[in-house]
Design a protein around this motif. Sequence first.
Motif, PDB file in Angstrom:
ATOM      1  N   HIS A 218       0.793  -1.235   0.000  1.00  0.00           N
ATOM      2  CA  HIS A 218       0.000   0.000   0.000  1.00  0.00           C
ATOM      3  C   HIS A 218       0.830   1.292   0.000  1.00  0.00           C
ATOM      4  CE1 HIS A 218      -1.952   3.317   2.226  1.00  0.00           C
ATOM      5  NE2 HIS A 218      -2.840   3.146   1.284  1.00  0.00           N
ATOM      6  N   HIS A 222       1.634   3.988  -3.246  1.00  0.00           N
ATOM      7  CA  HIS A 222       1.238   5.404  -3.189  1.00  0.00           C
ATOM      8  C   HIS A 222       2.401   6.298  -3.631  1.00  0.00           C
ATOM      9  CE1 HIS A 222      -2.753   6.315  -1.616  1.00  0.00           C
ATOM     10  NE2 HIS A 222      -2.702   5.175  -0.945  1.00  0.00           N
ATOM     11  N   PHE A 248      -6.363   6.253  -7.237  1.00  0.00           N
ATOM     12  CA  PHE A 248      -6.418   5.933  -5.806  1.00  0.00           C
ATOM     13  C   PHE A 248      -7.393   4.786  -5.536  1.00  0.00           C
ATOM     14  CE2 PHE A 248      -8.648   6.261  -1.791  1.00  0.00           C
ATOM     15  CZ  PHE A 248      -7.681   6.547  -0.847  1.00  0.00           C
ATOM     16  N   HIS A 252      -6.889   1.079  -3.921  1.00  0.00           N
ATOM     17  CA  HIS A 252      -7.522   0.646  -2.671  1.00  0.00           C
ATOM     18  C   HIS A 252      -8.468  -0.525  -2.863  1.00  0.00           C
ATOM     19  CE1 HIS A 252      -6.037   2.492   0.904  1.00  0.00           C
ATOM     20  NE2 HIS A 252      -5.623   3.467   0.123  1.00  0.00           N
TER      21      HIS A 252
HETATM   22 CU   LIG Z   1      -4.096   4.527   0.449  1.00  0.00          CU
END
Ligand SMILES: [Cu+2]
Length: 505
Positions: A218, A222, A248, A252
């Motif tokens: 994660h 990013h 994004f 996710h």
């Molecule tokens: Cu995130």
Amino acid sequence: MVYIRKSVWANGGGFDDPLLYWYAIGVSALQKRGLNDNTSWRFMAAIHGIDITSSDGSLWEQYGYYTPGEPLPSSAEQQLYWNQCQHGSWYFLPWHRGYVWSIEGLVRAEIVKAGGPKDWAMPYWNYSDQKNPQALLLPPAFSATNMPDGSPNPLYVAQRYGLGSTPIVLPASDVTLGALSATQFVGLKVGASAGLGGGKTGFSHNGIQTGELESKPHNIVHVDIGGQNDAGPGLMADPDIAGLDPIFWLHHANIDRLWDVWNKSSATHTNPTDPAWLNGPQDRKFVVPNVDGSAYYYAPKDMLDTTSPNLDYTYDEFVAATAVSSVLTSNVGEKTLSQSQEPELVGANASVVSVTGKMSSSSLALDAPTRALLSANPGQNIQAKLAQPARDRYFLNLENIKAAKDGFVIDVYMELPEGADHTGRMDLFCGSIGLFGVRKASQPDGAHGGAGVTEVMDVTNVVAGLAQNGALNKGEFSVNLVPRITLTDDAKVTVERISLYKQSA
Ligand SMILES: [Cu+2]
């Protein structure tokens, strides 16, 4: 009906795939709404994080997502919804599950209104899929500046600085799935793994106990997308602006899928049963908008089964992909340990480390029993002594990492020879840290008083290899922090303490 989330790469990743064409149409509709509308694109991003009052300048304003004087929601509504995202916390996974579910409903409603497919569901980006040669590439629907008809592409954002390459390609070693071999959802308090899902916290807008899945892939993904340039962080690299980038939500969705993969891959991979987790934090409720703008309050106990009527979705694939590369992730070893043993501190460095330039190093001294244990006599097979499965595990802790800027990846090694090229030294590679949310977690007026974040790496294999070579006979070893881009002083990256913990078998 149960909505089925499909891979972004199922049909080429471009606008030929109706899944992505219609995502763009839905996103565009939400982008046209005002910040004072709780179903708008920008309001949804603000639920994750927003800062429009900061004295050192607002990134929202700088990047044109906020104009001073424009209509805002009431302060009560701001306080109810904004700045909720849960990081460094065991609430990370369930909070984001509700968050992605919310925008999926908003986008779908717009798609249906525009005549698109009624069964549209949020795609996921499975960058770890080794069967797909394009898996690591930012899908073309996100990198194209224009739609097929020539109009601007609502899925494109300029502020994706990544690692400086265009198009963006994620490094394969950043998306390995060692996290899925975690045996527990919640880890131990200090020293060892924070588990798949993170450490026990209260409401944690920028907490300190980063779980394995949150840490990698994660956080690193990013940063690999957002990156940092002279103007500031890319959108994905800072939680205050990350939700503004349409990629994004696919990132996710994939993290959310990996949680489900973990749950389904073993009968022992269970979610917490602690009421403090199930009922959510007592100090603040999780809340997202329903499609009609009314408030949907939720707690982790509502997020356990994605096919339950309140969520009503599933994924087309639960395969974890075979991306668990044993060479690149030292923490992939079989975690047969019950993790019931309290880890003990067996070594630490002496002072705060400032990470600047190309590399910063610090020396850790081992305590006497550990030094004796890890000293190799000539001809002794120390690796047999440390052999799996019933072996001690070693965890490197980078405690209270702080920074003035997000958007950097720092690779961590042990005992790198001075001046040597570190590339290819996978025998000395401990792991990588993606600085995402570290800036906020470092602010002294923040919820945790600016304690920063702590990252934990399983370095058992590296320690065993060094011991075998006699490199630990001297009772100390160096830890080397290598930023992928040369860090300037204004990034102010520091590590309060580097420590080594041992968890006995
Ligand atoms: Cu995130």
